[in-house]
Enzyme design. Sequence first.
Site, short mmCIF file in Angstrom:
data_model
loop_
_atom_site.label_atom_id
_atom_site.label_comp_id
_atom_site.label_asym_id
_atom_site.label_seq_id
_atom_site.Cartn_x
_atom_site.Cartn_y
_atom_site.Cartn_z
N SER A 165 66.29 69.78 39.60
CA SER A 165 66.51 69.29 38.43
C SER A 165 67.32 69.94 37.53
O SER A 165 68.41 70.16 37.73
CB SER A 165 64.96 69.31 37.69
OG SER A 165 65.03 68.41 36.56
N ASP A 317 70.89 65.75 32.97
CA ASP A 317 70.74 66.96 34.07
C ASP A 317 71.21 66.41 35.35
O ASP A 317 71.60 65.63 35.73
CB ASP A 317 69.36 67.53 33.97
CG ASP A 317 68.36 66.61 34.52
OD1 ASP A 317 68.50 65.47 34.62
OD2 ASP A 317 67.07 66.79 34.75
#
Length: 602
Positions: A165, A317
């Site tokens: 992530s 992200d």
Amino acid sequence: MSDFLQQATGAQERGELLASTLENLKLWLEQPEYEQYRPQIEQLIQSGEWTELDDCFYIQIPFGTGGRRGTEGVGPNRINERTIGESAAGLADYLLSKGEQVREQGVVVACDTRRNSRLYSELTAEVLAAHKIRTYLFDSFRPTPELSFAVRELRAAAGVVITASHNPPSDNGFKAYGADGGQVVPPDDNGIIQCVSAVRQIERMPLQQAITAGLVRIVGSQIDQAYLDRVCGLNLCDERDLDFVYTPLHGAGAVAVVPALERLGFGGLHLVERQAVPDPMFSSVPGGKPNPEETASMGLAVEQADRIGAALVMASDPDADRLGVAVKHHGQWVFLKGNQVGALLCWFVLDRLSEQGALRPDGVVIETLVSTDLVKRIAQGYGLEVIDHLLVGFKWIGRTIGSLDDSSRFIFGFEESLGYLMGDFVRDKDAVIAALLLAQCAAHLQARGRGLVDQLDELMRQHGVFVELQRSIFLEGAQGSLKMRRIMDALRNDPPTQLGAMPVHAVTDRQTLLRKFSGGRVESHPDWDSGDVLTFHLSEDLSDRITVRPSGTEPKIKHYAQFSLPFDKAAGIEQLRSNATERAEQAMQALLDLEAAISGTE
């Protein structure tokens, strides 16, 4: 016993190594399946790196709120080919325990742009193929939410995405998804980790052999188009006149957010070209931290927006499931928090659907327990049901969507950590969907002479002024983990009766599923999910609160505060916001001081 093991044993006897570390070191030094890692382990022992060895070996990486995630390196508490292989083999064993039909249903495997992500995704496919499980392997990096979509589209038994992530470049991870396209939840996550723990030998079928045998199928453009078709179907307004800047922060958003916005007709999209190139080191992002929750990550995008005169910036992200937003308001850049974006998107979705006569009266809005109550009030203003007691992590929202009697009742879901979702065809937070909704919202407001901050203020005039704060304390390594446990145990067993000048009216313990009031009354909530979370309520209506939880993916304790005040025209929004912020900061500092005293870090 080898000389290296003797040294480690001596360190454990001197109190320099944990007992669990020594046990795992014995396994990795003596068993042939760990042979490739021995030189690294022996070097650490020879150098007396006992703290590092503790951190690498004291525990096997657990499944947290986002699966298995951590620093790459050697040991069971690190991400490496061994722990990824164990994860894949354990997942395969668990799936096969459910029945042979899993072999035909298959597993979808994707990855992001991180270092070794492609290597680990191919390794996962090879392990699954060795178990004779059909595997759909994406031809290159893709957003995590597209993996969720693909599991549902291909009717697979499970999914895996290799990602860490928004973590630093040193990290990677293994994220598992169920047949519903949502992240695995209990009891499946516990079942998987038990199977992972039992893995000794890791069988692999070479990728090309698996492809030739029909056990691995490479997928790409067909899934991409099906996904974009559904995403672009979330068209809520006709306005498209908007100049804005978007950056994927060197991640997977470049292959999904950009084509989605272009397909929907946003010709004013300006891409940060430098950050549209995959880069596992995230070298153009300050500190190598590709987290859109941190304002510094959007620095290049903001500079570009200033050059071209745009007033909106969006950033996703690396695995494109979170979306950060910044807007220029009265000449100053305002970086919106996840709670603020969630409130704006919730209002926009419900307002547009209501205006079009398409808002279901039995619709449901879902959020986690640390997300703002402003969203709850907005949704209730439209007469909708709100589910807001869920634990942190979008997997709980995904599961709740599937538990509805009709999943199409789900309208909007979000969590404060920049995660948003509309529609039931994805079961995880989705920056692609969020970017399309946010662009539409901004264009719609701009056509009416208003901005996003203007609308946020209007929502607070209608529903009350809300302030949210978040603070984290980092406690790294094995000793940090012990301190976290000590803090949580102390807060649970001897909770504070006040924080600063504010009395604690009630404490909600999600481990016991009890809410205890200061007057002695106790409420039980057996229908809630259990988790290591405590909430201290600082108002009689329980809305002012601070929630504490150890992170499931990073070595830290996270704290979430919410304080609110009714709108008062005489005081004005800014004064009310300042008053609420002051109360929140005082209570937060009191709790942090208490925790420092408990852990001995004053």
